[in-house]
Design an enzyme around this catalytic site. Structure first.
Site, PDB file in Angstrom:
ATOM      1  N   LYS A  52       9.084  -2.844 -10.111  1.00  9.82           N
ATOM      2  CA  LYS A  52       8.973  -2.496  -8.903  1.00  9.82           C
ATOM      3  C   LYS A  52       9.942  -2.642  -7.940  1.00  9.82           C
ATOM      4  CE  LYS A  52       3.929  -2.852  -9.185  1.00  9.82           C
ATOM      5  NZ  LYS A  52       2.671  -3.583  -9.273  1.00  9.82           N
ATOM      6  N   GLN A  96       0.251  -8.580  -6.035  1.00  7.07           N
ATOM      7  CA  GLN A  96       0.341  -8.152  -7.374  1.00  7.07           C
ATOM      8  C   GLN A  96      -1.114  -8.952  -7.947  1.00  7.07           C
ATOM      9  OE1 GLN A  96       2.293  -6.435  -9.265  1.00  7.07           O
ATOM     10  NE2 GLN A  96       0.602  -6.517 -10.884  1.00  7.07           N
ATOM     11  N   ASP A 119      -1.077  -0.158  -2.209  1.00  5.16           N
ATOM     12  CA  ASP A 119      -2.023   0.192  -3.451  1.00  5.16           C
ATOM     13  C   ASP A 119      -3.016   1.038  -3.302  1.00  5.16           C
ATOM     14  OD1 ASP A 119      -0.935  -1.066  -5.727  1.00  5.16           O
ATOM     15  OD2 ASP A 119      -1.604  -3.191  -5.433  1.00  5.16           O
TER      16      ASP A 119
END
Ligand code: NAD
Length: 282
Positions: A52, A96, A119
């Site tokens: 990422k 995460q 997200d």
């Protein structure tokens, strides 16, 4: 059979996003910033976060990873998220997953400002997506959707069968396809006769986590199959679809690896830029 090359399509998307970031830098004299919080040392999470960060930098975003030991307390994380919510140089915040057991996932997700929730997991974004309003959309289903649109720009009236009902994949995928006027069936672990459901589908999205579950005789000729699964078996990484069998019948199919995975990361970058644009348009 059309092999849906996620690597190539993700690279094209990232090139477009890079041009967009250059334009933003000129117009706003600011750079969109993505901050990732990584707790613990789980190997897959370390790899995801590294990828990422690499992609964010390639596209020209400011990118920061904040690392914590596995035993960090929940309040430290919530306080950091609160600071990042207030920080004007941060456009997107990602924590995460999975989190260590002592940290409440729901609390963490809900502490992220919905406007910086790259997200798309915050209940406000989930609600907006299901109401058909503008929202951050979870990166993996967004990536699947963009791959589908590339192959079949007009999805209206298509019958889509989604295998898996997770908040991460199956449910948001269903919302995206409903918005495109597909007829959507969500199947799951308690579904009876999954094969016969699949045989009705013009489009199958497999997001299960069972290696090569979907067999050649489960799919209609000329269907489009998107394989989200990432499963480690003795011979390497495979998806939820039996690639060799299904590729003989499907019109188009994503490989694993090299299908949905690269799109997920490209969509994270897209979401960060979209968050920046929404914040700066107010
Ligand atoms: P999950 O475990 O949260 O959900 C799996 C879903 O599959 C559940 O809804 C369950 O009901 C359903 N299911 C289980 N057994 C079934 C069966 N026999 N028949 C039908 N449905 C069944 O998983 P997830 O987080 O949605 O991930 C699914 C897969 O996608 C995993 O392999 C994961 O590694 C992969 N994944 C890939 C990416 C990517 O970027 N490519 C991103 C996220 C997840």
């Amino acid at each position: 059979m059309n092999l849906i090359d996620g690597k190539k399509i993700a690279a094209e998307l990232k090139n477009k996003l890079k041009v967009e970031v250059d334009g933003i830098k000129k117009k706003f004299k600011k750079v969109p910033g993505l901050t990732v919080i990584l707790i613990g040392d789980l190997a897959p999470s370390q790899i995801y976060v590294k990828n990422k960060e690499k992609s964010a930098k390639e596209v020209g975003l400011n990118s920061e990873v904040i690392r914590y030991a596995n035993d960090v307390d929940e309040n430290t994380i919530l306080k950091k998220i609160n600071d990042l919510n207030e920080d004007k140089s941060v456009s997107g915040i990602l924590v995460q997953l999975p989190l260590p057991k002592h940290i409440n996932k729901k609390k963490v997700i809900e502490s992220i400002s919905p406007s910086k929730d790259v997200d798309g997991f915050h209940p406000m974004n989930v609600g907006n997506l299901s109401s058909g309003y503008e929202s951050s959309v979870p990166c993996t289903p967004l990536g699947c959707y963009l791959l589908l649109k590339k192959i079949e720009p007009n999805l209206s009236g298509k019958k889509a069968v989604i295998i898996g009902r997770s908040n991460l994949n199956g449910k948001p995928m269903a919302q995206l396809l409903l918005k495109e006027n597909c007829t959507v069936t969500i199947t799951h672990s308690k579904t009876k006769n999954l094969k016969s459901e699949c045989l009705l589908a013009d489009i199958i999205i497999a997001a299960v986590g069972i290696p090569q579950l979907v067999k050649g005789d489960w799919v209609k000729k000329d269907s489009i199959i998107i394989d989200v699964g990432i499963n480690k078996i003795d011979k390497g990484i495979v998806g939820d679809v039996d690639f060799d069998q299904v590729s003989k019948r499907a019109k188009a199919l994503t490989p694993v690896p090299g299908g949905v995975g690269p799109m997920t990361i490209a969509c994270l970058i897209k979401n960060t830029i979209d968050c920046f644009k929404r914040i700066n348009s107010n």
